[in-house]
Motif scaffolding. Structure first.
Motif, short mmCIF file in Angstrom:
data_model
loop_
_atom_site.label_atom_id
_atom_site.label_comp_id
_atom_site.label_asym_id
_atom_site.label_seq_id
_atom_site.Cartn_x
_atom_site.Cartn_y
_atom_site.Cartn_z
N THR A 10 0.82 -1.20 0.00
CA THR A 10 0.00 0.00 0.00
C THR A 10 0.87 1.26 0.00
OG1 THR A 10 -0.12 -0.02 2.42
CG2 THR A 10 -1.87 -1.14 1.20
N ASP A 11 0.29 2.35 -0.47
CA ASP A 11 1.01 3.63 -0.48
C ASP A 11 1.13 4.17 0.94
OD1 ASP A 11 1.21 3.61 -3.25
OD2 ASP A 11 -0.72 4.61 -3.50
N PRO A 12 2.23 4.88 1.24
CA PRO A 12 2.37 5.48 2.57
C PRO A 12 1.31 6.55 2.80
CG PRO A 12 4.47 5.45 1.39
CD PRO A 12 3.41 5.10 0.40
N ILE A 18 4.20 7.66 6.77
CA ILE A 18 3.78 6.54 7.62
C ILE A 18 3.40 5.34 6.77
CG2 ILE A 18 2.16 5.81 9.42
CD1 ILE A 18 1.59 8.89 9.80
N ASN A 19 3.92 4.18 7.13
CA ASN A 19 3.36 2.92 6.65
C ASN A 19 3.17 2.01 7.85
OD1 ASN A 19 5.88 1.76 7.19
ND2 ASN A 19 6.55 1.83 5.05
N THR A 20 2.77 0.79 7.63
CA THR A 20 2.42 -0.08 8.76
C THR A 20 3.61 -0.52 9.59
OG1 THR A 20 2.46 -1.97 7.24
CG2 THR A 20 0.32 -0.93 7.64
N LYS A 59 0.31 -1.23 15.01
CA LYS A 59 0.23 -0.51 16.28
C LYS A 59 -0.26 0.91 16.05
CE LYS A 59 3.58 -3.04 19.09
NZ LYS A 59 4.79 -2.93 19.94
N PRO A 60 -1.07 1.45 16.95
CA PRO A 60 -1.67 2.77 16.72
C PRO A 60 -0.69 3.91 16.97
CG PRO A 60 -2.34 1.93 18.86
CD PRO A 60 -1.56 0.82 18.20
N ILE A 61 -1.06 5.07 16.45
CA ILE A 61 -0.35 6.33 16.67
C ILE A 61 -1.28 7.23 17.46
CG2 ILE A 61 0.63 8.37 15.55
CD1 ILE A 61 1.24 6.55 13.13
N GLY A 110 -4.53 0.78 6.72
CA GLY A 110 -3.87 -0.08 7.71
C GLY A 110 -3.07 0.67 8.75
N ASN A 111 -3.08 2.00 8.71
CA ASN A 111 -2.41 2.83 9.73
C ASN A 111 -3.50 3.45 10.60
OD1 ASN A 111 0.54 2.90 8.66
ND2 ASN A 111 -0.72 3.34 6.87
#
Length: 384
Positions: A56-58, A336-338, A232-234, A179-180
């Motif tokens: 997936t794209d960031p 950000i990516n996963t 994991k969440p941000i 997915g983020n």
């Protein structure tokens, strides 16, 4: 004076005046528009490492904080206009150059939101959306700050409700993008005293924590709701996590030395130790973003709830975006990516540098005009 000399002098004055006007217009345009592009063109999105398992794209996110739009009680009208113009130009330039997919604003949008009338609050909201207008394909999320609704002991249901409704900002919100996962929190709801809106926030955090456990395949999962793709969440909130002071911060944009060692007051300058431990153990974040101090900080955390379990993550404190609170306002560009999060701090031009540039350019213009007029006069005399 002979006619030909009068015509020559008239042409000289006209040329000199036109060059002066052109020079002043250029200096104004450079200091009020071009300088923002010159400064921010040096910023580019951080490059992430290639993850062969993640196709997936960031996610490209811009983070700002503490805009503190002035109200009717505080600040001279010229100071209000000047600061808002600077923030508007800086933000719109960033939108044009970087084209972020999402913008997060970490609280204290308004300086007097905690005591202004409903009419003033509505005007506040309209001004904010006008100054920080985003393109159609850029989503903006805001989290509430203490200046928006007050510190915990001053918050009323009406103050909390109007911000939540007008800014579409509930006390706790889970935002997922490819997915983020981002958990947006109301820091003042982390008081831990069981108040109505605190209980609502804790219940929502517990629900999100269970979703994360179920999505990760944990045996501690109690419910059935899962995310399509786990990471994991941000965490994004207004207060920083618990820390003793800014003395542990090593960033260039940290608080000045005269204030760096001032001890933080829990629930006032930062979250309490208990709330911090609760959030970390419940959500197990990979990155946390906070604000509130108006200065930058980066901390590598390592929590050990049990002897055989360690939670490691990075916390960033985002400086103020307003010249009124910081001599060098900044914003974050976050890729950000996963599996990875990279942060780049981008500075807006400082006010003193804009003023100094304007003075230097004006001196150069006047010197040029003076020598231009002398050269033309000497040339005309020579021709005569």
């Amino acid at each position: 004076m002979p006619p030909y000399m009068r015509r020559s002098r008239y042409r000289l004055v006209r040329k000199t005046f036109s060059k002066l006007i052109f020079g002043i217009v250029f200096i104004y345009g450079y200091c009020e528009y071009i300088v923002y592009y010159v400064t921010q063109m040096q910023c580019e999105w951080p490059v992430l490492n290639k993850d062969p398992l993640d196709k997936t794209d960031p996610v490209y996110a811009m983070i700002i904080a503490d805009t503190h739009l002035l109200g009717s009680r505080d600040g001279h009208w010229f100071d209000k206009w000047r600061r808002e113009w600077q923030m508007h130009r800086g933000f719109q330039t960033a939108m044009t150059l970087h084209k972020p997919e999402v913008v997060f604003v970490l609280g204290d949008l308004f300086d007097e939101g905690k005591w202004c009338s409903q009419k003033e609050f509505d005007e506040y909201v309209e001004r904010f959306h006008r100054l920080f207008k985003t393109p159609v394909d850029t989503k903006m999320y805001t989290v509430v700050g203490n200046h928006d609704i007050g510190f915990h002991y001053r918050i009323t249901p009406q103050l909390a409700k109007r911000f939540e409704e007008k800014m579409k900002s509930p006390p706790v919100q889970l935002v997922s993008i490819r997915g983020n996962h981002f958990v947006l929190l109301n820091s003042m709801a982390m008081e831990g005293d069981g108040c109505t809106f605190c209980s609502r926030a804790v219940a929502e955090i517990d629900k999100i924590a269970d979703i994360m456990k179920c999505s990760s395949g944990s045996k501690l999962c109690k419910g059935k709701e899962k995310l399509r793709k786990y990471s994991k969440p941000i965490i994004l909130q207004h207060y920083p996590l618990y820390r003793v002071s800014d003395g542990i911060c090593k960033e260039p944009d940290v608080a000045p030395w005269s204030r760096k060692s001032d001890l933080f007051i829990e629930r006032w300058d930062c979250l309490s130790r208990e709330s911090t431990e609760y959030l970390v153990e419940s959500l197990q974040p990979r990155v946390v973003f906070g604000a509130h101090t108006h200065h930058g900080c980066k901390i590598e955390h390592s929590f050990m709830p049990t002897r055989d379990h360690k939670i490691e993550f990075t916390e960033y404190t985002v400086p103020s975006f307003s010249w009124r609170n910081s001599l060098e306002p900044e914003y974050f560009l976050v890729s950000i990516n996963t599996s990875e999060v990279k942060v780049l701090k981008c500075e807006l031009p400082s006010e003193w540098s804009i003023q100094l540039t304007g003075v230097i350019l004006m001196i150069i213009l006047l010197v040029y005009i003076k020598y231009f007029s002398r050269f033309v006069t000497a040339f005309n005399h020579k021709q005569l």
